[in-house]
Design a protein around this motif. Sequence first.
Motif, mmCIF file in Angstrom:
data_model
loop_
_atom_site.group_PDB
_atom_site.id
_atom_site.type_symbol
_atom_site.label_atom_id
_atom_site.label_comp_id
_atom_site.label_asym_id
_atom_site.label_seq_id
_atom_site.Cartn_x
_atom_site.Cartn_y
_atom_site.Cartn_z
ATOM 1 N N UNK A 1 7.132 -8.691 -1.202
ATOM 2 C CA UNK A 1 6.675 -9.119 0.108
ATOM 3 C C UNK A 1 5.737 -8.046 0.657
ATOM 4 N N UNK A 2 4.594 -8.475 1.207
ATOM 5 C CA UNK A 2 3.574 -7.515 1.634
ATOM 6 C C UNK A 2 4.100 -6.562 2.695
ATOM 7 N N UNK A 3 4.855 -7.061 3.673
ATOM 8 C CA UNK A 3 5.365 -6.190 4.737
ATOM 9 C C UNK A 3 6.334 -5.147 4.187
ATOM 10 N N UNK A 4 7.172 -5.563 3.241
ATOM 11 C CA UNK A 4 8.095 -4.620 2.604
ATOM 12 C C UNK A 4 7.309 -3.569 1.827
ATOM 13 N N UNK A 5 6.299 -4.015 1.107
ATOM 14 C CA UNK A 5 5.460 -3.101 0.335
ATOM 15 C C UNK A 5 4.780 -2.077 1.231
ATOM 16 N N UNK A 6 4.205 -2.550 2.338
ATOM 17 C CA UNK A 6 3.500 -1.646 3.244
ATOM 18 C C UNK A 6 4.451 -0.631 3.864
ATOM 19 N N UNK A 7 5.643 -1.070 4.242
ATOM 20 C CA UNK A 7 6.628 -0.164 4.828
ATOM 21 C C UNK A 7 7.036 0.908 3.831
ATOM 22 N N UNK A 8 7.338 0.502 2.620
ATOM 23 C CA UNK A 8 7.758 1.462 1.589
ATOM 24 C C UNK A 8 6.630 2.419 1.233
#
Length: 318
Positions: free
Chosen positions: A218-225
């Motif tokens: 998921x893009x939001x998860x990727x960006x957060x990590x």
Amino acid sequence: MSDPIKIGISACLAGQKVRYDGLAARAEHLNGVLADHLEFHPVCPEVACGMGIPREAVRLVGSPENPRLKGNRTGRDWTDAMREWAEGFLPEMEKAGLCGFIFKAKSPSSGIGRVKVYPESGGQPISRAGVGLFASMVMERFPLLPVEDDGRMHDVGLRANFIERVFTEHRWRRFLDQGPTLGGLIRFHSRHKMLIRAHDVTGYRELGKLVAQGKGMDLNVLLTRYHERLARTMARMPTVRKNVDVLMHILGYFKKLLSPDEKQECLEIIENYRKELVPLIVPVTLFNHYVRKYDLPYLREQYYLNPHPLDLKLRNHA
């Protein structure tokens, strides 16, 4: 950069007369060339929470883990007033989009460390490892935000590391504001690769793996990590050894382009830097020359070769 890089700063350091004695503590090393490239947002938590000017000095009292903020002479407790004000201020600080914060060193409200903590009964401090009440709330609310104090900013290595983190955080926020995509993240990471590597090779490898796995996340998860790992990596101090590793890596891009004499010159300058006979700006300037001469777009876009404005002179002593 055309858009301003916003950072918070203790108001007294910016020259405002808000200290307990009615004076300022203007930090000249922060208000010169550095101020030309940053947009300061001054904050005095003591005045903001209701203390007057001038006023009774305050100090941390009690346990180092959970101290109270009290007046030196009267013992008046300002802890709840400051916490209440800060709880209302922190959301506004988040909206402001600050990319860093410079606090007043050793302040009972704003020190990020090395603050004296006194016993309830008075007397000598029981600890010199306290954290200012407001500063602790900022760092708890924004754990990835680059922070420093004016004392540590005298150290050229710490100052350079802080500024690199601030500029990187600004570029990250700009990337998010433009509408993040996986392709955009790949481009962001690509341009920062060598700068990241100079801070921490482990973080460099982990961030590379994270980006490579991006299509299945998921893009939001990727960006957060990614942001979390990026911030932790950039917080690691570059060293001569790490920079030599990056410089040798850059040299590899020229192996089919440089003449034998040019290659030997690069190796000699890198070795002189390794021996700390010349500062980092010397090999970096040489490589920037060859990037232009041989027109290498990938290297031209690497932030490692141009991480911040030259007039800050942050690599002239490293």
